[in-house]
Design a protein around this motif. Structure first.
Motif, PDB file in Angstrom:
ATOM      1  N   UNK A   1     -66.118  27.179  84.517  1.00  0.00           N
ATOM      2  CA  UNK A   1     -66.062  28.652  84.489  1.00  0.00           C
ATOM      3  C   UNK A   1     -67.040  29.486  83.550  1.00  0.00           C
ATOM      4  N   UNK A   2     -67.343  28.758  82.405  1.00  0.00           N
ATOM      5  CA  UNK A   2     -68.334  29.390  81.481  1.00  0.00           C
ATOM      6  C   UNK A   2     -69.679  29.602  82.111  1.00  0.00           C
ATOM      7  N   UNK A   3     -70.038  28.512  82.783  1.00  0.00           N
ATOM      8  CA  UNK A   3     -71.519  28.494  83.572  1.00  0.00           C
ATOM      9  C   UNK A   3     -71.377  29.366  84.432  1.00  0.00           C
ATOM     10  N   UNK A   4     -70.424  29.740  85.276  1.00  0.00           N
ATOM     11  CA  UNK A   4     -70.376  30.519  86.552  1.00  0.00           C
ATOM     12  C   UNK A   4     -70.280  31.659  86.349  1.00  0.00           C
ATOM     13  N   UNK A   5     -69.623  32.409  85.097  1.00  0.00           N
ATOM     14  CA  UNK A   5     -69.145  33.796  84.536  1.00  0.00           C
ATOM     15  C   UNK A   5     -70.323  34.520  84.832  1.00  0.00           C
ATOM     16  N   UNK A   6     -71.662  34.372  84.458  1.00  0.00           N
ATOM     17  CA  UNK A   6     -72.558  35.256  84.646  1.00  0.00           C
ATOM     18  C   UNK A   6     -72.813  35.786  85.742  1.00  0.00           C
ATOM     19  N   UNK A   7     -72.222  35.008  87.030  1.00  0.00           N
ATOM     20  CA  UNK A   7     -72.462  35.542  88.270  1.00  0.00           C
ATOM     21  C   UNK A   7     -71.733  36.839  88.491  1.00  0.00           C
ATOM     22  N   UNK A   8     -70.785  37.104  87.747  1.00  0.00           N
ATOM     23  CA  UNK A   8     -70.047  38.521  87.991  1.00  0.00           C
ATOM     24  C   UNK A   8     -71.049  39.637  87.565  1.00  0.00           C
ATOM     25  N   UNK A   9     -72.151  39.374  86.759  1.00  0.00           N
ATOM     26  CA  UNK A   9     -72.888  40.622  86.611  1.00  0.00           C
ATOM     27  C   UNK A   9     -74.078  40.877  87.391  1.00  0.00           C
ATOM     28  N   UNK A  10     -74.136  40.037  88.755  1.00  0.00           N
ATOM     29  CA  UNK A  10     -75.225  40.348  89.600  1.00  0.00           C
ATOM     30  C   UNK A  10     -75.091  41.809  90.086  1.00  0.00           C
ATOM     31  N   UNK A  11     -76.112  42.737  90.037  1.00  0.00           N
ATOM     32  CA  UNK A  11     -76.043  44.075  90.270  1.00  0.00           C
ATOM     33  C   UNK A  11     -76.065  44.648  91.471  1.00  0.00           C
ATOM     34  N   UNK A  12     -76.190  43.570  92.561  1.00  0.00           N
ATOM     35  CA  UNK A  12     -76.598  44.097  94.004  1.00  0.00           C
ATOM     36  C   UNK A  12     -75.482  44.807  94.495  1.00  0.00           C
ATOM     37  N   UNK A  13     -75.630  45.669  95.618  1.00  0.00           N
ATOM     38  CA  UNK A  13     -74.693  46.598  96.268  1.00  0.00           C
ATOM     39  C   UNK A  13     -73.859  45.428  97.115  1.00  0.00           C
ATOM     40  N   UNK A  14     -74.339  44.467  97.595  1.00  0.00           N
ATOM     41  CA  UNK A  14     -73.563  43.458  98.363  1.00  0.00           C
ATOM     42  C   UNK A  14     -73.703  42.007  97.745  1.00  0.00           C
ATOM     43  N   UNK A  15     -72.533  41.232  97.638  1.00  0.00           N
ATOM     44  CA  UNK A  15     -72.703  39.916  97.330  1.00  0.00           C
ATOM     45  C   UNK A  15     -72.129  39.037  98.125  1.00  0.00           C
ATOM     46  N   UNK A  16     -72.653  38.127  98.730  1.00  0.00           N
ATOM     47  CA  UNK A  16     -72.000  37.099  99.805  1.00  0.00           C
ATOM     48  C   UNK A  16     -72.005  35.751  99.141  1.00  0.00           C
ATOM     49  N   UNK A  17     -71.119  34.854  99.371  1.00  0.00           N
ATOM     50  CA  UNK A  17     -71.048  33.526  98.981  1.00  0.00           C
ATOM     51  C   UNK A  17     -70.350  32.612 100.022  1.00  0.00           C
ATOM     52  N   UNK A  18     -70.983  31.457 100.345  1.00  0.00           N
ATOM     53  CA  UNK A  18     -70.300  30.545 101.085  1.00  0.00           C
ATOM     54  C   UNK A  18     -69.975  29.027 100.351  1.00  0.00           C
ATOM     55  N   UNK A  19     -69.425  28.207 100.852  1.00  0.00           N
ATOM     56  CA  UNK A  19     -69.036  26.952 100.265  1.00  0.00           C
ATOM     57  C   UNK A  19     -70.326  25.768 100.644  1.00  0.00           C
ATOM     58  N   UNK A  20     -70.568  25.019 100.010  1.00  0.00           N
ATOM     59  CA  UNK A  20     -71.570  23.828 100.162  1.00  0.00           C
ATOM     60  C   UNK A  20     -70.404  22.778 100.104  1.00  0.00           C
ATOM     61  N   UNK A  21     -71.307  21.507 100.410  1.00  0.00           N
ATOM     62  CA  UNK A  21     -70.682  20.410 100.563  1.00  0.00           C
ATOM     63  C   UNK A  21     -69.853  19.941  99.206  1.00  0.00           C
ATOM     64  N   UNK A  22     -70.700  20.249  98.050  1.00  0.00           N
ATOM     65  CA  UNK A  22     -69.991  19.841  96.753  1.00  0.00           C
ATOM     66  C   UNK A  22     -68.665  20.637  96.497  1.00  0.00           C
TER      67      UNK A  22
END
Length: 383
Positions: free
Chosen positions: A207-228
């Motif tokens: 959680x600590x390492x991933x939390x900064x991703x919440x501050x990405x400032x683009x209008x659209x943010x998309x995510x998909x899963x990888x094998x890991x």
């Protein structure tokens, strides 16, 4: 009442795997040992016997520590050993060319073997240090224009920032994650995408390492899963990324509109989801595109190997990661045996293009050798 522990079942597959693992590990350590401490070098006693003990202990430690999957400390040590010995193995083979040249030049042993050993030791240390630096630095920005013939002029110049394979893991890279997000935000992109393999571990663990991703400032943010993700509760990662403000494209699509024009962003689960046992997860391109308008499609698919399905579905641009560009040279030759592309922009069929990122982080050994990490800024161009 007493219970007895169940012994692991011995199968042919388990025996073969164990034998292969022992054989590969032995070769990885034995080859550089002979390059550095060859008998022909006639090092003073007890250099060669002590070195043999050290190398054997390192090989055993690496295997033992790899089995302690729940320990971050064990993972850090074993993964570093793996990267170090891979570098040592590869460059030992390459310095054999120097050994041959010295032999042809009339340089006799023990001088010949000692010169090669010293050169090899310096090369191993330098390449390892360089590899660690490249892995731990904030990724460089790579810019790439992509012309999509079907793109409406209204979307000409749309920018897409691509990150993938962050692999948050045993080494706490919260500070690195913050630096990566700052670099991404400096691009002022229209869209940000994370194309999978976000971490090794559960969302709670990282959680600590991933939390900064919440501050990405683009209008659209998309995510998909990888094998890991499918080794560590993929749904938990989807839930976390949703809370951080990212739209998880879980076999679905989103349509962007500008001045009456449309552009589709679709995403599919990784192909390993099919056999992961995770309820409701499986790669399904048909479902992802169901109901999509007649418009250009940008598909997020973690592995480049999905490109054949993308071509058949008429996708205009597929964005992938997974390969790490090989991560530690010359491993990209092995990656190429499994994936159609290792890195960069490529064309497939009449319509479909594929951009394969080398990834923003690293997996396993904290090293990148001749395969630098990247944050990619794609600029979409109409014909």
């Amino acid at each position: 009442m007493t219970t007895t522990a169940t012994r692991p079942r011995i199968t042919v597959r388990r025996v073969v795997f164990t034998l292969v693992l022992l054989t590969v590990t032995t070769l990885l350590f034995w080859v550089p040992f002979e390059g550095l401490f060859a008998a022909s070098a006639e090092w003073p006693d007890p250099v060669r016997p002590v070195a043999a003990v050290v190398f054997a202990a390192a090989a055993i430690a690496m295997i033992v520590l790899f089995t302690r999957r729940t320990s971050d400390r064990a993972a850090r040590i074993s993964q570093f050993l793996l990267g170090f010995v891979w570098i040592a193995f590869v460059w030992t083979l390459l310095t054999d060319l120097v050994r041959l040249g010295l032999a042809l030049g009339g340089v006799e042993n023990p001088l010949r073997s000692r010169v090669v050993a010293v050169l090899l030791a310096v090369v191993i240390v330098v390449i390892t240090a360089y590899g660690v630096h490249e892995a731990m630095r904030v990724p460089r920005i790579k810019r790439q224009d992509v012309t999509i013939p079907r793109l409406d002029p209204a979307f000409d110049g749309l920018t897409v920032a691509v990150v993938t394979d962050t692999h948050y893991g045993a080494i706490n890279r919260a500070k690195w994650s913050r630096g990566m997000v700052d670099a991404l935000n400096g691009l002022n992109a229209d869209v940000a995408v994370h194309v999978g393999d976000i971490a090794d571990g559960t969302a709670d663990q990282r959680l600590e390492q991933a939390t900064p991703l919440g501050d990405v400032n683009t209008a659209h943010r998309f995510y998909i899963t990888g094998n890991h993700e499918y080794y560590s509760n993929a749904q938990g990662w989807i839930d976390l990324m949703t809370r951080l403000g990212w739209k998880a494209l879980h076999n679905e699509h989103v349509t962007l509109e500008r001045g009456g024009a449309r552009l589709v962003f679709a995403g599919i689960d990784d192909i390993t989801a099919d056999h992961s046992g995770e309820p409701g997860h499986a790669a399904d391109l048909g479902r992802a595109l169901a109901g999509a308008p007649q418009a250009p499609v940008v598909l997020l698919a973690h592995q480049p190997s999905e490109i054949k399905k993308a071509v058949a579905a008429g996708v205009d641009l597929q964005l992938s990661g997974h390969t790490h560009g090989g991560q530690i040279w010359p491993f990209h030759y092995l990656v190429r045996l499994q994936q159609p592309v290792v890195a960069g922009l490529s064309r497939h069929g009449d319509r479909t293009q594929l951009y394969t990122s080398r990834g923003s982080g690293f997996w396993g050994p904290p090293m990148r050798v001749f395969a630098p990490s990247e944050i990619t800024l794609l600029t979409l161009k109409a014909r």
